[in-house]
Design a protein around this motif. Structure first.
Motif, PDB file in Angstrom:
ATOM      1  N   ALA A 203     -93.730   1.352 -10.387  1.00 12.34           N
ATOM      2  CA  ALA A 203     -94.014   0.497  -9.229  1.00 12.34           C
ATOM      3  C   ALA A 203     -92.704   0.082  -8.591  1.00 12.34           C
ATOM      4  O   ALA A 203     -91.762  -0.296  -9.291  1.00 12.34           O
TER       5      ALA A 203
ATOM      6  N   ARG B  63     -93.337  -9.298 -11.601  1.00 19.97           N
ATOM      7  CA  ARG B  63     -94.482  -9.731 -12.412  1.00 19.97           C
ATOM      8  C   ARG B  63     -95.822  -9.338 -11.782  1.00 19.97           C
ATOM      9  O   ARG B  63     -96.854  -9.377 -12.424  1.00 19.97           O
ATOM     10  N   LEU B  64     -95.795  -8.939 -10.503  1.00 18.72           N
ATOM     11  CA  LEU B  64     -97.049  -8.553  -9.845  1.00 18.72           C
ATOM     12  C   LEU B  64     -97.479  -7.127 -10.181  1.00 18.72           C
ATOM     13  O   LEU B  64     -98.564  -6.699  -9.781  1.00 18.72           O
TER      14      LEU B  64
ATOM     15  N   ASP C 297     -99.327  -5.080 -12.077  1.00 19.35           N
ATOM     16  CA  ASP C 297    -100.403  -5.420 -13.008  1.00 19.35           C
ATOM     17  C   ASP C 297    -101.725  -4.961 -12.391  1.00 19.35           C
ATOM     18  O   ASP C 297    -101.903  -5.042 -11.176  1.00 19.35           O
TER      19      ASP C 297
ATOM     20  N   TYR D 208    -104.797  -6.191 -12.463  1.00 11.89           N
ATOM     21  CA  TYR D 208    -105.566  -7.213 -11.753  1.00 11.89           C
ATOM     22  C   TYR D 208    -104.893  -7.541 -10.425  1.00 11.89           C
ATOM     23  O   TYR D 208    -105.534  -7.611  -9.376  1.00 11.89           O
ATOM     24  N   GLN D 209    -103.571  -7.748 -10.469  1.00 15.69           N
ATOM     25  CA  GLN D 209    -102.835  -8.120  -9.254  1.00 15.69           C
ATOM     26  C   GLN D 209    -102.922  -7.022  -8.197  1.00 15.69           C
ATOM     27  O   GLN D 209    -102.962  -7.300  -7.010  1.00 15.69           O
ATOM     28  N   PHE D 210    -102.934  -5.764  -8.624  1.00 12.74           N
ATOM     29  CA  PHE D 210    -102.996  -4.645  -7.681  1.00 12.74           C
ATOM     30  C   PHE D 210    -104.426  -4.381  -7.206  1.00 12.74           C
ATOM     31  O   PHE D 210    -104.649  -3.510  -6.368  1.00 12.74           O
ATOM     32  N   GLY D 211    -105.408  -5.062  -7.791  1.00 15.16           N
ATOM     33  CA  GLY D 211    -106.778  -4.890  -7.337  1.00 15.16           C
ATOM     34  C   GLY D 211    -107.511  -3.744  -8.007  1.00 15.16           C
ATOM     35  O   GLY D 211    -108.522  -3.262  -7.491  1.00 15.16           O
ATOM     36  N   LEU D 212    -107.022  -3.288  -9.181  1.00 17.01           N
ATOM     37  CA  LEU D 212    -107.728  -2.213  -9.886  1.00 17.01           C
ATOM     38  C   LEU D 212    -108.918  -2.760 -10.668  1.00 17.01           C
ATOM     39  O   LEU D 212    -109.676  -2.009 -11.255  1.00 17.01           O
TER      40      LEU D 212
ATOM     41  N   PRO E 241    -100.052   0.591 -13.668  1.00 17.17           N
ATOM     42  CA  PRO E 241    -101.282   0.012 -14.206  1.00 17.17           C
ATOM     43  C   PRO E 241    -102.407   1.042 -14.259  1.00 17.17           C
ATOM     44  O   PRO E 241    -102.614   1.797 -13.321  1.00 17.17           O
TER      45      PRO E 241
ATOM     46  N   GLU F 285    -110.314   4.098 -12.967  1.00 11.92           N
ATOM     47  CA  GLU F 285    -110.077   5.428 -12.392  1.00 11.92           C
ATOM     48  C   GLU F 285    -109.127   6.253 -13.252  1.00 11.92           C
ATOM     49  O   GLU F 285    -109.309   7.457 -13.405  1.00 11.92           O
ATOM     50  N   GLU F 286    -108.100   5.591 -13.777  1.00  9.06           N
ATOM     51  CA  GLU F 286    -107.110   6.310 -14.566  1.00  9.06           C
ATOM     52  C   GLU F 286    -107.660   6.709 -15.933  1.00  9.06           C
ATOM     53  O   GLU F 286    -107.048   7.499 -16.648  1.00  9.06           O
TER      54      GLU F 286
END
Lengths: 437, 437
Positions: free
Chosen positions: B383, B391-392, B394, B396-400, B416, B420-421
């Motif tokens: 990233a 720290r972002l 992540d 959850y933070q990326f909206g996965l 992250p 999907e991954e």
């Protein structure tokens, strides 16, 4: 191939390379390759395309030298039929050189996959997030096939921003060395960093084993070859591998198949080019349609010089057919031979495919919507086709533009591998001061 | 965990499992797991979601049993501060059980990734081609972390149609065994095939080495743990691995950074949770902004109990700072310690990141458009962030939606890893009689 080492730890390569120990030779090669990766990754599309066109021109301009090198590889092959088949695959001609050049020009015309960011999305805190395509890095390609693989692989890797480290079969060493030198020289003159096309110009088997351990310098290994190569790689590789392994491909002719469509698809899948991994090896036929359709098909197959090996029910319907041995099911013939099995129903066909298939290419012929959808959903393979020949499982046929092969691995890339599959991704974040709460 | 072996070759598991040899125990486990994969892959979303809700309910209903099992794990830990830190991570409380259940319910609400076919395209011969998401198969997860990883991993794998084979740390064996039994029993009652959540309930280290060789039965290994686990895996795995390795993350504060934004981002990246892989470990500051900005930042960091270790130029500007040792650059402190280096320009920052970074998370703070774009393009990491805290990085933070961790591998999944991954793809072809010309 010129070797311009940028790292001081690398062994000196001014001396003829064959005086280095295999360890030092490999260490020098991988450092040269890795040294080119950073600059190649950010090279502009325009420069890469100019380099590709120069590589194509170079091959055509050096045709005489390539054919002369190829003669040296052909010398050991006398005229026994088996050795002649190898010689036929090895042989370069003016036409084959032109084909290689044309293939590289095709790749120059394809869109650059790098930088592509299929979507970006906005998070509640306002930052935008997306995945951007970037090169994998250094890709080691270990192959035993025709010399044109050298040109195809170098061109696909260059276009996708990857350094290629090419190791061809020893039987084609002179041809591959000559091709790789033309490609590398032409690319460098056009602005590609030295080392971006790195060729392993020594034939010792030990060198493959050493390459497979260079996880610090090589990011991916793509093997293309026979069982013994795959076994060496499984035993020694500490680097991620995308296998290009065998295809045991089935066609299931359903009770509701259109007889003519089924016949055309089956003939094509077996006969059009039987030596390929996506040719049909076993035909599964529903017992009801088998009664009328199978004898006719067997006649057509026999006329096309296919040796049919059948299950007992097949032989009841077609007494001229040879009985299949137990291991004919699940076998990759790569030849004009076909195993045929009559099945009670689709469940039996699905179970047979799950048991004997190699998860490469599987097809159904049917007019029934529900069974078509069920086959698509339930069959686990790199490509699952409805009413189409297994031979269509191919990068060009699927519209990927070009392919480096058909991956039989599950992760990262499964099925035909085009330029996209030669990339990985990084997350990119466009923020405006966001922090984690 | 119930073990319902469907293959006759599998050793008998009616006897208590601890009488089996490690080899037979592992053979039985992997066959149980593989046996569930086919049916799980085609289970409907509705059944999977009902099973997830039942798993969440089960954890809450069995809270007392889980806490009792957890007590057994906690017993060996006395009150020395180091052992107390381990005990704190290990400890289950009523609140932590509720959090696990809530996490599973969140996963039930996420869309099912399977079957998704982002696009289909039509070829000149009329056939339609696309890539469909399918499960990877059997995923071995080897972890050393808190017991909640057992619940998270099982839920993410189930939702994505994958069998999970869970191997937790021996220090949490009782807790993990109890959690896995609740999850597996609840899922089975809701219609999930037996074996879909398979837990390794024996602690021998040898079992990890045996698991890493089961390439016929396990499709992917995800390790989450320390250096010694990663080393074992690199040495023994014959299965593809997606590593979750260390993060040596940098923030580069450019000459054109907004001082206040830079301060907030740097404080957040270091202080908000220093023990995580995406916390900042080294700060790189452009020499011009460093003169005014760095002394102020160091004051803020010191007030937040961060130990700053600086390069000579940093010490000139901030005499109270300790000198950094050579190996402080490129080091993952995972603590309130920060290495600081003043750089001449962005080139030096990029070179430092390329040399010392672990390609995990890298950030720039700048108001300059061209430098922001250059950093995004040239930095090679899972990233790359502009004007945002490391720290972002992540799921959850990326909206996965949820994540199984942050992959440090390049292939298949980088950064992250969400639902999907945890899938791979197959090509699907909708034809109407196409053959290869």
């Amino acid at each position: 191939m010129e070797q311009d080492l940028t790292e001081t730890q690398a062994p000196e390569l001014d001396a003829p390379s064959d005086v280095l120990s295999p360890e030092d030779y490999v260490a020098a090669l991988v450092k040269t390759a890795k040294g080119a990766a950073g600059r190649l990754a950010t090279l502009s599309t325009a420069v890469k395309n100019q380099a590709l066109l120069a590589m194509a021109d170079g091959l055509e301009a050096q045709e005489a030298e390539l054919l002369a090198a190829n003669e040296k590889d052909l010398e050991p092959f006398d005229s026994t039929p088996e050795r002649k088949a190898v010689a036929d695959r090895l042989r370069l001609t003016a036409e084959r050189v032109r084909d290689m050049a044309a293939g590289i020009r095709d790749i120059a015309r394809l869109p650059d996959p790098l930088g592509e960011t299929p979507k970006m999305w906005t998070r509640p805190n306002g930052m935008q997030v997306g995945r951007m395509r970037v090169p994998i890095g250094v890709i080691g390609i270990i192959y035993e096939a025709r010399p044109n693989v050298t040109a195809d692989s170098a061109a696909l890797c260059l276009k996708s921003g990857n350094v290629c480290l090419l190791r061809g079969g020893s039987e084609a060493l002179h041809s591959n060395t000559a091709i790789a030198k033309v490609l590398s020289d032409s690319a460098e003159k056009a602005g590609v960093p030295s080392g971006a096309i790195t060729f392993v110009d020594r034939p010792e088997r030990e060198i493959v084993q050493l390459l497979l351990k260079q996880d610090r310098w090589i990011d991916l290994i793509i093997p293309r070859g026979g069982e013994s190569l795959m076994k060496t790689i499984a035993e020694h590789a500490t680097i991620p591998v995308l296998k290009h392994d065998q295809g045991v491909c089935h066609t299931y002719v359903d009770v509701d198949a259109d007889p003519l469509v089924a016949e055309q698809i089956c003939l094509n899948a077996k006969v059009q080019r039987p030596s390929t991994c996506n040719a049909m090896e076993t035909l599964l036929v529903h017992q009801t349609i088998a009664r009328t359709w199978l004898p006719h098909l067997v006649g057509r197959l026999t006329a096309a010089k296919v040796e049919v090996r059948g299950c007992p029910k097949t032989i009841q319907l077609c007494p001229e057919v040879k009985p299949a041995a137990e291991d004919d099911f699940g076998r990759e013939f790569l030849d004009l031979i076909l195993a045929v099995k009559v099945v009670k129903n689709m469940d039996e066909a699905l179970e047979h495919i799950a048991t004997f298939g190699s998860q490469h290419t599987e097809a159904i012929v049917t007019k029934d919507y529900a069974r078509a959808m069920r086959f698509l959903r339930e069959v686990d393979a790199g490509a699952v086709l409805v009413n189409a020949s297994t031979r269509l499982n191919d990068g060009y046929q699927f519209g990927l533009g070009a392919e480096i092969g058909i991956s039989t691995s599950r992760l990262h890339a499964r099925g035909p591998m085009g330029l996209e599959e030669l990339t990985c991704s990084k997350f990119v974040v466009l923020g405006s001061g966001q922090i984690r709460e």
